[in-house]
Motif scaffolding. Sequence first.
Motif, mmCIF file in Angstrom:
data_model
loop_
_atom_site.group_PDB
_atom_site.id
_atom_site.type_symbol
_atom_site.label_atom_id
_atom_site.label_comp_id
_atom_site.label_asym_id
_atom_site.label_seq_id
_atom_site.Cartn_x
_atom_site.Cartn_y
_atom_site.Cartn_z
ATOM 1 N N LEU A 1 -9.721 -40.094 -35.512
ATOM 2 C CA LEU A 1 -10.278 -40.918 -34.432
ATOM 3 C C LEU A 1 -10.727 -40.064 -33.251
ATOM 4 O O LEU A 1 -11.764 -40.330 -32.643
ATOM 5 N N LEU A 2 -9.959 -39.029 -32.945
ATOM 6 C CA LEU A 2 -10.352 -38.117 -31.872
ATOM 7 C C LEU A 2 -11.652 -37.399 -32.234
ATOM 8 O O LEU A 2 -12.562 -37.292 -31.411
ATOM 9 N N CYS A 3 -11.754 -36.928 -33.466
ATOM 10 C CA CYS A 3 -12.963 -36.227 -33.910
ATOM 11 C C CYS A 3 -14.172 -37.158 -33.895
ATOM 12 O O CYS A 3 -15.267 -36.761 -33.478
ATOM 13 N N MET A 4 -13.983 -38.388 -34.326
ATOM 14 C CA MET A 4 -15.065 -39.379 -34.298
ATOM 15 C C MET A 4 -15.516 -39.614 -32.854
ATOM 16 O O MET A 4 -16.709 -39.583 -32.553
ATOM 17 N N TYR A 5 -14.549 -39.839 -31.978
ATOM 18 C CA TYR A 5 -14.853 -40.090 -30.572
ATOM 19 C C TYR A 5 -15.633 -38.912 -29.986
ATOM 20 O O TYR A 5 -16.652 -39.095 -29.313
ATOM 21 N N ARG A 6 -15.164 -37.696 -30.244
ATOM 22 C CA ARG A 6 -15.817 -36.509 -29.691
ATOM 23 C C ARG A 6 -17.238 -36.329 -30.242
ATOM 24 O O ARG A 6 -18.138 -35.918 -29.513
ATOM 25 N N ALA A 7 -17.428 -36.606 -31.517
ATOM 26 C CA ALA A 7 -18.768 -36.473 -32.110
ATOM 27 C C ALA A 7 -19.735 -37.472 -31.471
ATOM 28 O O ALA A 7 -20.883 -37.132 -31.158
ATOM 29 N N ILE A 8 -19.265 -38.690 -31.266
ATOM 30 C CA ILE A 8 -20.116 -39.713 -30.644
ATOM 31 C C ILE A 8 -20.373 -39.362 -29.181
ATOM 32 O O ILE A 8 -21.514 -39.436 -28.704
ATOM 33 N N GLY B 1 -15.629 -31.873 -38.167
ATOM 34 C CA GLY B 1 -16.679 -32.083 -37.182
ATOM 35 C C GLY B 1 -16.086 -32.821 -35.999
ATOM 36 O O GLY B 1 -15.233 -33.688 -36.171
ATOM 37 N N GLY B 2 -16.485 -32.450 -34.790
ATOM 38 C CA GLY B 2 -15.997 -33.114 -33.605
ATOM 39 C C GLY B 2 -14.643 -32.636 -33.118
ATOM 40 O O GLY B 2 -14.149 -33.106 -32.092
ATOM 41 N N ALA B 3 -14.031 -31.690 -33.829
ATOM 42 C CA ALA B 3 -12.703 -31.216 -33.419
ATOM 43 C C ALA B 3 -12.768 -30.312 -32.189
ATOM 44 O O ALA B 3 -11.799 -30.231 -31.436
ATOM 45 N N GLY B 4 -13.874 -29.626 -32.011
ATOM 46 C CA GLY B 4 -13.994 -28.731 -30.864
ATOM 47 C C GLY B 4 -13.967 -27.259 -31.234
ATOM 48 O O GLY B 4 -13.561 -26.413 -30.442
ATOM 49 N N LYS C 1 -32.202 -31.085 -32.102
ATOM 50 C CA LYS C 1 -31.732 -32.008 -31.078
ATOM 51 C C LYS C 1 -30.500 -32.745 -31.593
ATOM 52 O O LYS C 1 -30.434 -33.104 -32.763
ATOM 53 N N GLU C 2 -29.560 -32.945 -30.687
ATOM 54 C CA GLU C 2 -28.295 -33.578 -31.062
ATOM 55 C C GLU C 2 -28.544 -34.932 -31.710
ATOM 56 O O GLU C 2 -29.362 -35.725 -31.258
ATOM 57 N N LYS C 3 -27.830 -35.155 -32.785
ATOM 58 C CA LYS C 3 -27.918 -36.442 -33.468
ATOM 59 C C LYS C 3 -26.572 -36.719 -34.116
ATOM 60 O O LYS C 3 -25.801 -35.811 -34.398
ATOM 61 N N VAL C 4 -26.316 -37.963 -34.310
ATOM 62 C CA VAL C 4 -25.131 -38.338 -35.055
ATOM 63 C C VAL C 4 -25.623 -39.431 -35.991
ATOM 64 O O VAL C 4 -26.302 -40.359 -35.581
ATOM 65 N N ASP C 5 -25.352 -39.250 -37.262
ATOM 66 C CA ASP C 5 -25.798 -40.259 -38.222
ATOM 67 C C ASP C 5 -24.605 -40.744 -39.035
ATOM 68 O O ASP C 5 -23.510 -40.185 -38.950
ATOM 69 N N LEU C 6 -24.821 -41.790 -39.779
ATOM 70 C CA LEU C 6 -23.719 -42.377 -40.547
ATOM 71 C C LEU C 6 -23.129 -41.403 -41.544
ATOM 72 O O LEU C 6 -21.916 -41.393 -41.774
ATOM 73 N N ARG D 1 -20.382 -36.428 -27.833
ATOM 74 C CA ARG D 1 -21.281 -35.280 -27.823
ATOM 75 C C ARG D 1 -22.724 -35.716 -28.055
ATOM 76 O O ARG D 1 -23.646 -35.212 -27.428
ATOM 77 N N SER D 2 -22.905 -36.702 -28.946
ATOM 78 C CA SER D 2 -24.274 -37.171 -29.224
ATOM 79 C C SER D 2 -24.882 -37.842 -27.998
ATOM 80 O O SER D 2 -26.089 -37.758 -27.782
ATOM 81 N N VAL D 3 -24.050 -38.485 -27.191
ATOM 82 C CA VAL D 3 -24.537 -39.097 -25.952
ATOM 83 C C VAL D 3 -24.787 -38.016 -24.905
ATOM 84 O O VAL D 3 -25.830 -37.991 -24.243
ATOM 85 N N GLN D 4 -23.849 -37.102 -24.772
ATOM 86 C CA GLN D 4 -23.943 -36.032 -23.774
ATOM 87 C C GLN D 4 -25.189 -35.170 -23.982
ATOM 88 O O GLN D 4 -25.847 -34.775 -23.024
ATOM 89 N N TYR D 5 -25.511 -34.871 -25.226
ATOM 90 C CA TYR D 5 -26.639 -33.987 -25.530
ATOM 91 C C TYR D 5 -27.843 -34.741 -26.092
ATOM 92 O O TYR D 5 -28.688 -34.135 -26.751
ATOM 93 N N ARG D 6 -27.926 -36.023 -25.833
ATOM 94 C CA ARG D 6 -29.023 -36.848 -26.368
ATOM 95 C C ARG D 6 -30.372 -36.205 -26.068
ATOM 96 O O ARG D 6 -30.664 -35.828 -24.943
ATOM 97 N N ASN D 7 -31.170 -36.036 -27.116
ATOM 98 C CA ASN D 7 -32.509 -35.430 -27.034
ATOM 99 C C ASN D 7 -32.490 -33.986 -26.535
ATOM 100 O O ASN D 7 -33.478 -33.492 -26.030
ATOM 101 N N LYS D 8 -31.351 -33.321 -26.669
ATOM 102 C CA LYS D 8 -31.232 -31.914 -26.290
ATOM 103 C C LYS D 8 -30.581 -31.159 -27.436
ATOM 104 O O LYS D 8 -29.964 -31.755 -28.312
ATOM 105 N N THR D 9 -30.704 -29.846 -27.381
ATOM 106 C CA THR D 9 -30.028 -28.998 -28.362
ATOM 107 C C THR D 9 -28.780 -28.422 -27.709
ATOM 108 O O THR D 9 -28.850 -27.850 -26.620
ATOM 109 N N ARG D 10 -27.636 -28.583 -28.362
ATOM 110 C CA ARG D 10 -26.388 -28.014 -27.850
ATOM 111 C C ARG D 10 -26.482 -26.490 -27.820
ATOM 112 O O ARG D 10 -27.178 -25.889 -28.641
ATOM 113 N N PRO D 11 -25.711 -25.854 -26.929
ATOM 114 C CA PRO D 11 -25.749 -24.391 -26.855
ATOM 115 C C PRO D 11 -25.282 -23.698 -28.131
ATOM 116 O O PRO D 11 -25.663 -22.566 -28.400
ATOM 117 N N ASP D 12 -24.458 -24.374 -28.931
ATOM 118 C CA ASP D 12 -23.912 -23.756 -30.140
ATOM 119 C C ASP D 12 -24.654 -24.210 -31.396
ATOM 120 O O ASP D 12 -24.147 -24.078 -32.502
#
Length: 172
Positions: free
Chosen positions: A90-97, A10-13, A116-121, A99-110
């Motif tokens: 660490l890169l994947c974690m950073y990207r996942a977080i 997850g978060g790799a791209g 709606k975008e979310k990131v949980d523990l 992405r959650s900010v970038q798409y906050r309260n939105k649905t990603r195109p993919d």
Amino acid sequence: MKRIAIIGSGGAGKSTLARKLGQALNREVSHLDALFWKPNWVGVPRQEQIIVQTELVKQEEWIIDGNYGGTLDIRLHAADTIIYLDYPRLLCMYRAIKRSVQYRNKTRPDMGAGCKEKVDLRFLKWIWEYPKTTRPDILSRLQQLSDEKQVVILKSPSEAKRFLMNLRKVMG
């Protein structure tokens, strides 16, 4: 490269690479997350995942991105090319977080509609543990594949960028 499976943490791209590859090859992309999540993050039962993927891989050409370990063999056996994004956690974690900010309260195109975008523990824990819990199994599965398959392991975003640039040069 007619039947391409893209896998990784997850978060790799995976979805981003799949989109860029689809553009370069002028090919439709199937994002498993979009197919297997119904509104409000309701998951599709595994039997339905199997049916959907079995139909997808019957096509002559395809690009499918996503993990779904329980049905991974369907894609691995049908693909002629497997691209594994083996990026640092660490890169994947950073990207996942990010992405959650970038798409906050939105649905990603993919992603599936109504998710709606979310990131949980739980998701972050899965990403963090991926190198120890999932990666060894993936590498083992890739090693067992037929020599007729092209396995591309990309270790960084810069390697992925070079891979795409080289592909575009070959495609003209």
